[in-house]
Design an enzyme around this catalytic site. Structure first.
Site, mmCIF file in Angstrom:
data_model
loop_
_atom_site.group_PDB
_atom_site.id
_atom_site.type_symbol
_atom_site.label_atom_id
_atom_site.label_comp_id
_atom_site.label_asym_id
_atom_site.label_seq_id
_atom_site.Cartn_x
_atom_site.Cartn_y
_atom_site.Cartn_z
ATOM 1 N N PRO A 25 0.833 -1.208 0.000
ATOM 2 C CA PRO A 25 0.000 0.000 0.000
ATOM 3 C C PRO A 25 0.865 1.255 0.000
ATOM 4 C CG PRO A 25 0.016 -1.013 2.168
ATOM 5 C CD PRO A 25 0.736 -1.954 1.267
ATOM 6 N N THR A 27 0.429 5.609 -0.491
ATOM 7 C CA THR A 27 -0.347 6.822 -0.724
ATOM 8 C C THR A 27 0.210 7.559 -1.944
ATOM 9 O OG1 THR A 27 -0.906 7.035 1.606
ATOM 10 C CG2 THR A 27 -1.006 9.043 0.271
ATOM 11 N N GLN A 100 -6.753 -1.274 1.779
ATOM 12 C CA GLN A 100 -6.256 -0.935 3.115
ATOM 13 C C GLN A 100 -7.204 0.062 3.773
ATOM 14 O OE1 GLN A 100 -2.769 1.633 4.024
ATOM 15 N NE2 GLN A 100 -1.825 -0.251 4.794
ATOM 16 N N HIS A 176 -5.011 -1.056 8.596
ATOM 17 C CA HIS A 176 -3.773 -0.281 8.722
ATOM 18 C C HIS A 176 -3.566 0.048 10.197
ATOM 19 C CE1 HIS A 176 -0.429 2.128 7.879
ATOM 20 N NE2 HIS A 176 -0.910 2.988 7.007
ATOM 21 N N ALA A 178 -0.387 0.584 11.410
ATOM 22 C CA ALA A 178 1.045 0.876 11.337
ATOM 23 C C ALA A 178 1.293 2.361 11.097
ATOM 24 C CB ALA A 178 1.683 0.051 10.212
ATOM 25 N N ASN A 179 2.579 2.709 11.067
ATOM 26 C CA ASN A 179 3.083 3.991 10.536
ATOM 27 C C ASN A 179 2.573 5.237 11.250
ATOM 28 O OD1 ASN A 179 4.219 2.194 8.794
ATOM 29 N ND2 ASN A 179 3.182 2.925 6.954
ATOM 30 N N TYR A 181 -0.472 5.948 12.480
ATOM 31 C CA TYR A 181 -1.867 6.358 12.308
ATOM 32 C C TYR A 181 -2.709 5.832 13.494
ATOM 33 C CZ TYR A 181 -0.012 7.868 7.887
ATOM 34 O OH TYR A 181 0.756 8.509 6.947
ATOM 35 N N ARG A 228 -1.619 -4.833 9.119
ATOM 36 C CA ARG A 228 -0.256 -4.320 8.948
ATOM 37 C C ARG A 228 0.205 -3.635 10.229
ATOM 38 N NH1 ARG A 228 2.856 -0.171 4.738
ATOM 39 N NH2 ARG A 228 4.515 -1.657 4.356
ATOM 40 N N ASN A 236 6.035 9.812 11.872
ATOM 41 C CA ASN A 236 4.893 10.444 12.537
ATOM 42 C C ASN A 236 5.066 10.524 14.059
ATOM 43 O OD1 ASN A 236 3.299 11.196 10.314
ATOM 44 N ND2 ASN A 236 2.448 9.125 10.125
ATOM 45 N N GLY A 297 12.663 -2.782 2.135
ATOM 46 C CA GLY A 297 14.026 -2.884 1.654
ATOM 47 C C GLY A 297 14.398 -4.179 0.965
ATOM 48 N N GLY A 318 7.277 -1.730 -2.185
ATOM 49 C CA GLY A 318 6.690 -0.406 -2.270
ATOM 50 C C GLY A 318 7.244 0.383 -3.427
#
Length: 361
Positions: A25, A27, A100, A176, A178-179, A181, A228, A236, A297, A318
């Protein structure tokens, strides 16, 4: 035991994946006005349909869930219709697609919220940096700490978003968490200092995620639901005092749910403290007895080694998928990859979106 590699098939719930390469996923900020998927989005995903599985960019579950301009939603009929054109195109190509489900929590701005309201979060802790708005960068604000009844409403929004996803023809949904949010904000103690049933202990901080999953799996078979997580991602303004203990607990809570997969971002999108670099992702993966999707990666060699060794069942890519719509074919041929143009990652038109070249046929 049957031999397996990056290009071998995998049964994911009811989806027979033709390979173990997943489009992660990402954005891209190219939805139409009203956060509605449009024709250029259909082409973008269709170009990448040789992936065993596509996971869409985050789609906000409600107007409150939005945190960036021109990101698609999955909360009204117009958005469902837009997504249905995309899922139809992917299925006609013989591939599979999950959406997602996304709520950004505090990573928003009043100008992006209904009635210019404050963004919401588990606690009134302002993240560092700036929000991306329709009028440019603006400083993040201190968010509104959610009350219990408001949390219940958001859980209902996830349930309804899952219904809409099925109506739009998706094979499944990814939660989602993760990251940095909203769900991640509840999980980690750097963004959650609540003292009620949603804060403090591991059980309490995990409660929101598990309630969201309970709601989503009430309308969507668990084998069509993935999650995820990003245990170390500091993006963030995120951190936790004991990520190994926290995410080991979370993964153990997920095991009995018989989900489609667990998707882990194995690293960070921002620099990490030295102490966090010892995190053992293989040990975390070993705690989970379902399908494990690795991300962050990987290249052809490391992804293939992960599949062959059994440390991952799927690998998601990604940035390589931004620049290489035919990534599966390029990896299979061990061909040179196109270089992604970072200037066109977020927003714009077809440039850097649907105009990347394919291998000669």
């Amino acid at each position: 035991m049957d031999s397996k590699d990056l290009f071998s098939p995998l049964q994911l719930g009811s989806c027979a994946l033709t390979n173990r390469i997943v489009m992660a996923p990402m954005t891209r900020n190219r939805a139409a006005e009203g956060n509605i998927p449009q024709e250029i989005n259909r082409l973008y995903y269709e170009q990448r349909a040789s992936a065993g599985l596509i996971i869409t960019e985050g789609a906000q579950i409600s107007p409150q869930g939005a945190g960036y301009p021109f990101t698609p939603g999955i909360y009204n009929n117009e958005q469902v219709s837009g997504w249905k054109k995309i899922t139809t195109a992917i299925h006609q190509k013989g591939s599979h697609i999950f959406i997602q489900l996304w709520h950004v929590g505090r990573i928003s701005h009043p100008s992006l919220q209904p009635d210019n309201a404050l963004p919401v979060a588990p606690s009134p802790i302002k993240p560092d940096g700036d929000a991306f708005t329709y009028s440019g960068l603006q400083p993040f604000v201190q968010p509104h700490a959610l009350e219990t009844g408001e949390i219940d409403n958001i859980i209902d929004d996830y349930r309804q978003a899952a219904r809409h996803a099925l109506d739009a023809g998706f094979d499944g949904v990814e939660i989602h968490a993760a990251n940095g949010y909203l769900i991640d904000q509840f999980l980690r103690d750097g963004s959650n200092n609540r003292t009620d049933e949603y804060g403090g202990s591991l059980e309490n901080r995990s409660r929101f995620l598990l309630q969201v999953l309970e709601a989503v799996t009430s309308v969507c078979d668990s084998q069509r639901v993935g999650v995820r997580l990003s245990p170390l991602n500091s993006f963030n303004s995120m951190h936790d005092s004991d990520p190994t203990t926290l995410f080991s607990y979370v993964v153990q809570q997920l095991k009995p749910l018989k989900l489609a997969y667990l998707h882990i971002l194995e690293g960070s999108m921002s620099p990490l403290p030295e102490a966090d670099k010892t995190f053992d992702y293989k040990k975390l993966a070993a705690l989970y007895d379902g399908i494990y999707m690795a991300n962050h990666g990987y290249d052809r060699q490391s992804a293939d080694e992960a599949i062959k060794s059994g440390t991952a069942d799927l690998v998601s890519f990604g940035i390589p998928y931004i620049a290489n719509p035919d990534l599966v074919e390029r990896l299979k041929a061990d061909a040179l990859l196109n270089t992604a143009d970072q200037a066109s990652f977020y927003g714009g038109d077809e440039k850097g979106y649907t105009d990347y070249s394919f291998l000669p046929s």
